[in-house]
Design a protein around this motif. Structure first.
Motif, short mmCIF file in Angstrom:
data_model
loop_
_atom_site.label_atom_id
_atom_site.label_comp_id
_atom_site.label_asym_id
_atom_site.label_seq_id
_atom_site.Cartn_x
_atom_site.Cartn_y
_atom_site.Cartn_z
N LEU A 53 0.85 -1.19 0.00
CA LEU A 53 0.00 0.00 0.00
C LEU A 53 0.89 1.24 0.00
N PRO A 54 0.45 2.31 -0.65
CA PRO A 54 1.24 3.55 -0.60
C PRO A 54 1.47 3.97 0.85
N ASN B 228 -8.08 -1.49 5.89
CA ASN B 228 -9.02 -1.11 4.84
C ASN B 228 -9.11 0.41 4.73
N ALA C 3 -6.19 1.74 2.81
CA ALA C 3 -6.36 1.54 1.37
C ALA C 3 -7.29 2.60 0.79
N ALA D 109 -5.38 5.94 0.72
CA ALA D 109 -4.31 5.96 -0.28
C ALA D 109 -4.83 6.04 -1.69
N HIS D 110 -5.89 5.32 -1.98
CA HIS D 110 -6.37 5.21 -3.36
C HIS D 110 -7.53 6.16 -3.70
N PHE D 111 -8.29 6.57 -2.67
CA PHE D 111 -9.47 7.40 -2.96
C PHE D 111 -9.52 8.68 -2.12
N GLY E 33 -4.50 10.95 1.05
CA GLY E 33 -3.25 10.42 1.57
C GLY E 33 -3.13 10.49 3.08
N ASP F 259 -12.57 7.39 6.62
CA ASP F 259 -11.95 6.19 6.06
C ASP F 259 -12.15 4.96 6.94
#
Length: 365
Positions: A253-254, A303, A306, A309-311, A314, A320
């Protein structure tokens, strides 16, 4: 043999592969007595589990955060003729400890039997390659050894997950193995005797449904170590933070900035609903049907990372983790929804600094 490229592509490596450098460093500097068949001394195994520094300066990261004495008792048990039963509610790291114990003691954590209501006796004893059995008759070549039989033959640790889910008659096939350290193979007129270093680590959750109590004869062959839930908020936050960081790295994961505040929020919600009271003890709460374990908290935070990072932007934010918490709490859409709604309105709504989480959780209902 697995190549380096193939090993890097594996989603989750076995403990003995992931921490091979630590195990090698501990073994190289380990000058204390080792039980027969062990790769490390009991003291070095405990260092591997709880963290420390090897003789050459290699940092050993903690695999288990909790009581040192519990781990010492568990490791000492494996050095005797008694098997080890790790008992606890879901999410108390029973499987995690079992895997790392096997990796540190015998260098192989893969000799595993997964207990279910349908686990057959062959999973603990042995089966047959029926094509060869029909063409050649009973023979060593036709015999298919179970993980337990392989552990006996090689002098390693066998692991049995969720032993109390295994049917009682299958459980009792372990009695001779654990008491006599031998497994008869009457079809061949012979037996397999365990080599030094063999033992069994079993895990069990006696609060789960579908439990088959161990017979008194079998229970006597085990030394039971109860793994407790984390004692305090900070200890549980530490556990979740460590595991989330390791999972994030494994899943590539970023990398995100530290998110201790949100991890503490998840842990607080889980602990309060699990314990039936707010952390300050002032408000009694109803508990939902789920366990709300530390393992589930790790899953919710992972989760959330994730999502961030993706939506997201950051940064791990209340939005989240809110949906994941709601999903973990509300297993029963009727009774659990009532518990969650009451907690949300009477506790979360009034808590300072939780307004964003309250709004996100309301939207996630």
């Amino acid at each position: 043999m697995t190549s380096t490229v193939e090993a890097q592509a594996v989603q989750r490596r076995h403990a003995e592969d992931e921490f091979a450098a630590e195990l090698a460093a501990l073994a190289a500097g380990d000058d204390r007595p080792r039980p027969p068949g062990w790769l490390l001394s009991p003291a070095a195994v405990v260092t591997y589990l709880l963290g420390g520094t090897a003789a050459d300066g290699t940092v050993i990261i903690p695999k288990y955060v909790g009581s040192r004495r519990l781990m010492e008792v568990a490791v000492a048990t494996l050095a005797t003729d008694r098997a080890l039963l790790l008992l606890g509610v879901p999410g108390t790291a029973k499987t995690w400890v079992s895997e790392h114990l096997a990796a540190a003691v015998s260098g192989d954590s893969t000799l595993l039997v997964q207990g279910t209501a349908g686990t057959p006796e062959e999973a603990i004893r042995y089966g047959w390659n029926y094509a060869r059995l029909l063409s050649e008759g009973p023979s060593r070549a036709a015999l298919v050894p179970s993980p337990v039989l392989r552990a006996m033959a090689d002098g390693r640790i066998a692991r049995i997950e969720e032993l109390t889910r295994v049917p009682s008659d299958v459980q009792d096939s372990l009695i001779t193995v654990l008491s006599e350290k031998t497994l008869p193979v009457p079809e061949l007129g012979e037996e397999v005797q365990a080599r030094k270093g063999f033992n069994v680590i079993a895990t069990a959750n006696d609060r789960d449904r579908g439990v088959n109590e161990l017979s008194s004869a079998l229970r006597r062959r085990f030394n039971t170590v109860v793994l407790p839930v984390p004692a305090g908020v900070e200890e549980e936050v530490d556990i979740v933070s460590r595991r989330v960081a390791a999972l994030g790295k494994a899943l590539e994961l970023p990398e995100l900035p530290p998110a201790v505040d949100e991890i503490r929020r998840v842990v607080t919600v889980f602990r309060e609903l699990r314990n039936g009271a707010t952390e300050d003890g002032r408000t009694k709460l109803k508990s939902p049907s789920g366990t709300l374990s530390t393992a589930e908290a790790i899953s919710v935070v992972t989760n959330g990372l994730a999502l961030a990072a993706h939506f997201g932007d950051g940064l791990l934010r209340p939005s989240d983790v809110a949906a994941g918490i709601v999903g973990a709490v509300v297993k029963d859409p009727v009774s659990d929804q009532v518990v969650w709604q009451e907690y949300l309105e009477t506790v979360i709504r009034e808590r300072e600094g939780w307004r964003d989480f309250y709004r996100a959780a309301r939207r996630g209902e």
